[in-house]
Design an enzyme around this catalytic site. Structure first.
Site, PDB file in Angstrom:
ATOM      1  CG  HIS A 158      -1.786  29.832   4.675  1.00  0.00           C
ATOM      2  ND1 HIS A 158      -2.387  28.718   5.229  1.00  0.00           N
ATOM      3  CD2 HIS A 158      -2.354  29.993   3.466  1.00  0.00           C
ATOM      4  CE1 HIS A 158      -3.276  28.233   4.379  1.00  0.00           C
ATOM      5  NE2 HIS A 158      -3.292  28.990   3.300  1.00  0.00           N
TER       6      HIS A 158
ATOM      7  CB  CYS B  21       1.606  20.596   9.865  1.00  0.00           C
ATOM      8  SG  CYS B  21       1.323  22.264   9.241  1.00  0.00           S
TER       9      CYS B  21
ATOM     10  CB  THR C  99      -5.774  23.562   0.197  1.00  0.00           C
ATOM     11  OG1 THR C  99      -4.750  24.531  -0.006  1.00  0.00           O
ATOM     12  CG2 THR C  99      -6.943  23.836  -0.745  1.00  0.00           C
TER      13      THR C  99
ATOM     14  CG  HIS D   9       0.082  23.927  13.664  1.00  0.00           C
ATOM     15  ND1 HIS D   9       0.191  23.523  12.354  1.00  0.00           N
ATOM     16  CD2 HIS D   9      -1.217  23.728  14.005  1.00  0.00           C
ATOM     17  CE1 HIS D   9      -0.989  23.108  11.926  1.00  0.00           C
ATOM     18  NE2 HIS D   9      -1.855  23.209  12.909  1.00  0.00           N
TER      19      HIS D   9
ATOM     20  CG  HIS E 108      -3.139  33.331   0.158  1.00  0.00           C
ATOM     21  ND1 HIS E 108      -2.695  32.426  -0.777  1.00  0.00           N
ATOM     22  CD2 HIS E 108      -3.896  32.626   1.027  1.00  0.00           C
ATOM     23  CE1 HIS E 108      -3.172  31.220  -0.483  1.00  0.00           C
ATOM     24  NE2 HIS E 108      -3.908  31.318   0.610  1.00  0.00           N
TER      25      HIS E 108
ATOM     26  CG  HIS F 139       0.876  26.188   9.644  1.00  0.00           C
ATOM     27  ND1 HIS F 139       1.827  25.492  10.387  1.00  0.00           N
ATOM     28  CD2 HIS F 139       1.161  27.505   9.807  1.00  0.00           C
ATOM     29  CE1 HIS F 139       2.650  26.369  10.966  1.00  0.00           C
ATOM     30  NE2 HIS F 139       2.259  27.604  10.626  1.00  0.00           N
TER      31      HIS F 139
HETATM   32  P1  5GP Z   1      -4.939  27.808   0.949  1.00  0.00           P
HETATM   33  O1  5GP Z   1      -5.555  27.165  -0.267  1.00  0.00           O
HETATM   34  O2  5GP Z   1      -4.911  26.852   2.121  1.00  0.00           O
HETATM   35  O3  5GP Z   1      -5.481  29.144   1.282  1.00  0.00           O
HETATM   36  O4  5GP Z   1      -3.442  28.095   0.544  1.00  0.00           O
HETATM   37  C1  5GP Z   1      -2.460  27.117   0.529  1.00  0.00           C
HETATM   38  C2  5GP Z   1      -1.424  27.588  -0.453  1.00  0.00           C
HETATM   39  O5  5GP Z   1      -0.268  26.797  -0.254  1.00  0.00           O
HETATM   40  C3  5GP Z   1      -1.851  27.417  -1.923  1.00  0.00           C
HETATM   41  O6  5GP Z   1      -1.849  28.680  -2.561  1.00  0.00           O
HETATM   42  C4  5GP Z   1      -0.792  26.460  -2.482  1.00  0.00           C
HETATM   43  O7  5GP Z   1      -0.406  26.785  -3.797  1.00  0.00           O
HETATM   44  C5  5GP Z   1       0.344  26.596  -1.484  1.00  0.00           C
HETATM   45  N1  5GP Z   1       1.152  25.396  -1.356  1.00  0.00           N
HETATM   46  C6  5GP Z   1       0.692  24.126  -1.216  1.00  0.00           C
HETATM   47  N2  5GP Z   1       1.726  23.274  -1.130  1.00  0.00           N
HETATM   48  C7  5GP Z   1       2.854  24.036  -1.200  1.00  0.00           C
HETATM   49  C8  5GP Z   1       4.246  23.715  -1.157  1.00  0.00           C
HETATM   50  O8  5GP Z   1       4.669  22.581  -1.027  1.00  0.00           O
HETATM   51  N3  5GP Z   1       5.123  24.766  -1.273  1.00  0.00           N
HETATM   52  C9  5GP Z   1       4.691  26.059  -1.413  1.00  0.00           C
HETATM   53  N4  5GP Z   1       5.634  26.991  -1.515  1.00  0.00           N
HETATM   54  N5  5GP Z   1       3.394  26.387  -1.445  1.00  0.00           N
HETATM   55  C10 5GP Z   1       2.485  25.384  -1.347  1.00  0.00           C
HETATM   56 ZN    ZN Z   2       1.765  23.513  11.019  1.00  0.00          ZN
END
Ligand code: 5GP
Ligand code: ZN
Length: 113
Positions: free
Chosen positions: A97, A3, A92, A45, A99, A95
């Site tokens: 999170h 992860c 994407t 996690h 924003h 885990h």
């Molecule tokens: P999701 O699309 O799952 O809601 O948000 C995942 C977020 O993780 C995305 O906004 C993406 O830009 C961010 N992200 C993906 N890989 C990395 C990484 O390696 N480092 C950081 N700092 N953010 C990441």
């Molecule tokens: Zn995780």
């Protein structure tokens, strides 16, 4: 477990930290969607918000939002908190999170962007 965010918690993958304590880590999103784009994760996690996350963890994550808004100086101007969940929700990274987006108006009339 393979992860990405767990690896960040363990320090195996670098990130630009905004805040850290024993329960959560907050860092700059690598691909910011707004002038301020910070991700807050629990150190433990959970796949997403539907993953039987304890009430204390959910509450602590939301309390951390306020700290992040103050650190990033968007507490007065306002911000948006979002939790993408599952494929239709646009998640994407599996885990949990949050924003935190701000630093500019995130709306256009009634259209949410
Ligand atoms: P999701 O699309 O799952 O809601 O948000 C995942 C977020 O993780 C995305 O906004 C993406 O830009 C961010 N992200 C993906 N890989 C990395 C990484 O390696 N480092 C950081 N700092 N953010 C990441
Ligand atoms: Zn995780």
């Amino acid at each position: 477990m393979d992860c990405l965010f767990c690896k960040m918690v363990k320090g195996e993958i670098p990130c630009t930290k905004v805040y850290e304590d024993d329960k959560v880590l907050a860092f700059e999103d690598i691909n910011p969607a707004a002038p301020v784009h910070v991700l807050i994760i629990p150190k433990e996690h959970y796949d997403n918000v539907g993953d039987d996350v304890p009430q204390e963890v959910l509450g602590y994550l939301l309390q951390t939002v306020k700290k992040i808004a103050e650190i990033k100086e968007i507490d007065k101007s306002g911000y948006r908190v979002s939790i993408n969940t599952g494929s239709d929700g646009g998640q994407t990274v599996n885990h949990l999170h949050l924003h935190v987006n701000g630093g500019a108006p995130l709306y256009c009339g009634s259209l949410v962007i």
